[in-house]
Design a protein around this motif. Structure first.
Motif, mmCIF file in Angstrom:
data_model
loop_
_atom_site.group_PDB
_atom_site.id
_atom_site.type_symbol
_atom_site.label_atom_id
_atom_site.label_comp_id
_atom_site.label_asym_id
_atom_site.label_seq_id
_atom_site.Cartn_x
_atom_site.Cartn_y
_atom_site.Cartn_z
ATOM 1 N N VAL A 1 0.854 -1.233 -0.052
ATOM 2 C CA VAL A 1 -0.086 -0.090 -0.201
ATOM 3 C C VAL A 1 1.151 1.249 0.055
ATOM 4 C CG1 VAL A 1 -1.871 1.303 1.163
ATOM 5 C CG2 VAL A 1 -1.774 -1.211 1.310
ATOM 6 N N THR A 2 0.533 2.258 -0.949
ATOM 7 C CA THR A 2 1.243 3.428 -1.034
ATOM 8 C C THR A 2 0.230 4.759 -0.472
ATOM 9 O OG1 THR A 2 2.750 2.798 -2.611
ATOM 10 C CG2 THR A 2 2.456 5.196 -2.127
ATOM 11 N N LEU A 3 0.768 5.471 0.645
ATOM 12 C CA LEU A 3 -0.156 6.486 0.917
ATOM 13 C C LEU A 3 0.430 7.798 -0.101
ATOM 14 C CD1 LEU A 3 -2.677 8.018 2.559
ATOM 15 C CD2 LEU A 3 -0.618 8.143 4.172
ATOM 16 N N VAL A 4 -0.432 8.444 -0.975
ATOM 17 C CA VAL A 4 0.353 9.076 -1.900
ATOM 18 C C VAL A 4 0.562 10.522 -1.417
ATOM 19 C CG1 VAL A 4 0.127 10.261 -4.008
ATOM 20 C CG2 VAL A 4 -0.930 8.064 -3.972
ATOM 21 N N GLU A 5 1.891 10.810 -1.248
ATOM 22 C CA GLU A 5 2.442 12.155 -0.524
ATOM 23 C C GLU A 5 3.233 12.665 -1.262
ATOM 24 O OE1 GLU A 5 3.970 9.888 3.006
ATOM 25 O OE2 GLU A 5 2.260 10.569 4.225
ATOM 26 N N SER A 6 3.338 12.505 -2.849
ATOM 27 C CA SER A 6 4.144 13.317 -3.576
ATOM 28 C C SER A 6 3.801 13.218 -5.003
ATOM 29 C CB SER A 6 5.573 12.657 -3.563
ATOM 30 O OG SER A 6 5.727 11.614 -4.003
ATOM 31 N N GLU A 7 4.366 14.356 -5.851
ATOM 32 C CA GLU A 7 3.629 13.906 -7.328
ATOM 33 C C GLU A 7 4.398 12.752 -7.827
ATOM 34 O OE1 GLU A 7 1.477 15.390 -8.736
ATOM 35 O OE2 GLU A 7 1.032 17.088 -7.400
ATOM 36 N N ALA A 8 5.721 12.201 -7.397
ATOM 37 C CA ALA A 8 6.198 11.363 -8.078
ATOM 38 C C ALA A 8 5.506 9.779 -7.710
ATOM 39 C CB ALA A 8 7.654 11.360 -7.250
ATOM 40 N N GLN A 9 4.998 9.781 -6.331
ATOM 41 C CA GLN A 9 4.289 8.710 -6.041
ATOM 42 C C GLN A 9 2.748 8.827 -6.891
ATOM 43 O OE1 GLN A 9 4.097 9.297 -1.829
ATOM 44 N NE2 GLN A 9 5.313 7.453 -1.469
ATOM 45 N N ALA A 10 2.416 9.977 -7.036
ATOM 46 C CA ALA A 10 1.026 9.775 -7.980
ATOM 47 C C ALA A 10 1.294 9.735 -9.411
ATOM 48 C CB ALA A 10 0.764 11.381 -7.928
ATOM 49 N N ALA A 11 2.559 9.976 -9.752
ATOM 50 C CA ALA A 11 2.712 9.619 -11.413
ATOM 51 C C ALA A 11 3.167 8.086 -11.400
ATOM 52 C CB ALA A 11 4.139 10.199 -11.741
ATOM 53 N N GLU A 12 3.694 7.444 -10.340
ATOM 54 C CA GLU A 12 3.789 5.992 -10.529
ATOM 55 C C GLU A 12 2.217 5.278 -10.326
ATOM 56 O OE1 GLU A 12 4.941 2.846 -6.888
ATOM 57 O OE2 GLU A 12 6.547 4.391 -7.341
ATOM 58 N N ALA A 13 1.478 5.784 -9.354
ATOM 59 C CA ALA A 13 0.133 5.369 -9.399
ATOM 60 C C ALA A 13 -0.521 5.325 -10.772
ATOM 61 C CB ALA A 13 -0.535 5.969 -8.289
ATOM 62 N N GLN A 14 -0.529 6.427 -11.166
ATOM 63 C CA GLN A 14 -1.127 6.499 -12.651
ATOM 64 C C GLN A 14 -0.556 5.702 -13.613
ATOM 65 O OE1 GLN A 14 -1.090 10.977 -13.812
ATOM 66 N NE2 GLN A 14 -2.041 10.208 -16.012
ATOM 67 N N ALA A 15 0.756 5.533 -13.724
ATOM 68 C CA ALA A 15 1.010 4.527 -14.707
ATOM 69 C C ALA A 15 0.591 3.140 -14.577
ATOM 70 C CB ALA A 15 2.797 4.741 -14.725
ATOM 71 N N ALA A 16 0.822 2.799 -13.258
ATOM 72 C CA ALA A 16 0.286 1.351 -12.801
ATOM 73 C C ALA A 16 -0.996 1.350 -13.268
ATOM 74 C CB ALA A 16 0.678 1.061 -11.360
ATOM 75 N N LEU A 17 -1.884 2.148 -12.824
ATOM 76 C CA LEU A 17 -3.457 1.820 -12.782
ATOM 77 C C LEU A 17 -3.985 2.117 -14.097
ATOM 78 C CD1 LEU A 17 -4.060 3.816 -9.466
ATOM 79 C CD2 LEU A 17 -4.412 1.423 -9.782
ATOM 80 N N MET A 18 -3.085 2.899 -14.963
ATOM 81 C CA MET A 18 -3.560 3.145 -16.117
ATOM 82 C C MET A 18 -3.477 1.948 -17.123
ATOM 83 S SD MET A 18 -5.401 6.197 -16.510
ATOM 84 C CE MET A 18 -5.250 7.001 -17.909
#
Length: 203
Positions: A27-44
């Protein structure tokens, strides 16, 4: 799938082994734009993802909810939690939730569409509410995750009422909140896969 609708007594959930779900290390609690970008890439890159939201509860008569305060999204291997109050991650979150290519699956999503539109300007696309899908025609109400887990996995999905009604607007979520929120999204995707298999469709 009307046979999914059954009483708790029939299911005997108290005697079932516990559903383990996803762990903190996934589990990642998104606390930075880098983590958000990582989440977006994986989920999309996924055909379908688990989806849920949490809101700080309202206790006073006439009090209006300011939620959602947390948005949870899960792939088959990882979950990401997006605190709505933080500016970072909202662009990625909007792109994922508005994507017509990625199916978002969850339970009890009736209020999420209007709440996300009001709070984040997000127009949800390609969403499947399993609670409605699994109840079958001619049945009232919706099927919850607990009943679905018992039906498909023969396990008990344990949810703490205390954690569920905790302060989701807090700037620091504790481990119990993180696991509770992540598993709400994660189990929805696992149940969607199980439902597809039960229909003879590869999940």
């Amino acid at each position: 799938m009307s046979d999914v609708v059954m009483s708790r007594a029939e299911l005997g959930t108290a005697d079932l082994p516990l559903y383990q779900g996803i762990g903190l290390d996934q589990v990642t609690l998104v606390e930075s734009e880098a983590q958000a970008a990582e989440a977006q890439a994986a989920l999309m890159a996924s055909d379908a993802i688990g989806f849920d939201t949490e809101s700080k509860p309202t206790f006073l008569k006439g009090e209006v909810s300011t939620g959602p305060h947390l948005v949870q999204l899960a792939s088959d291997r990882h979950a990401w939690l997006f605190p709505v109050s933080r500016a970072h991650g909202n662009t990625a979150l909007k792109a994922i939730l508005e994507s017509p290519q990625v199916l978002k699956v969850g339970f009890g999503l009736g209020n999420d569409r209007s709440a996300l539109k009001a709070r984040l300007g997000v127009t949800l696309q390609n969403v499947l509410d399993l609670g409605e899908t699994l109840r079958g025609p001619g049945h009232r109400g919706t099927v919850g995750a607990k009943v679905a887990v018992a039906h498909f996995f023969g396990q008990k999905f344990q949810k703490s009422k205390k954690t569920g009604t905790s302060n989701w607007a807090s700037s620091r979520l504790n481990e119990r909140q993180v696991l509770y929120a992540a598993n709400d999204a994660y189990v929805a995707l696992q149940l969607y896969r199980a439902w597809l298999r039960s229909q003879g469709t590869p999940g």
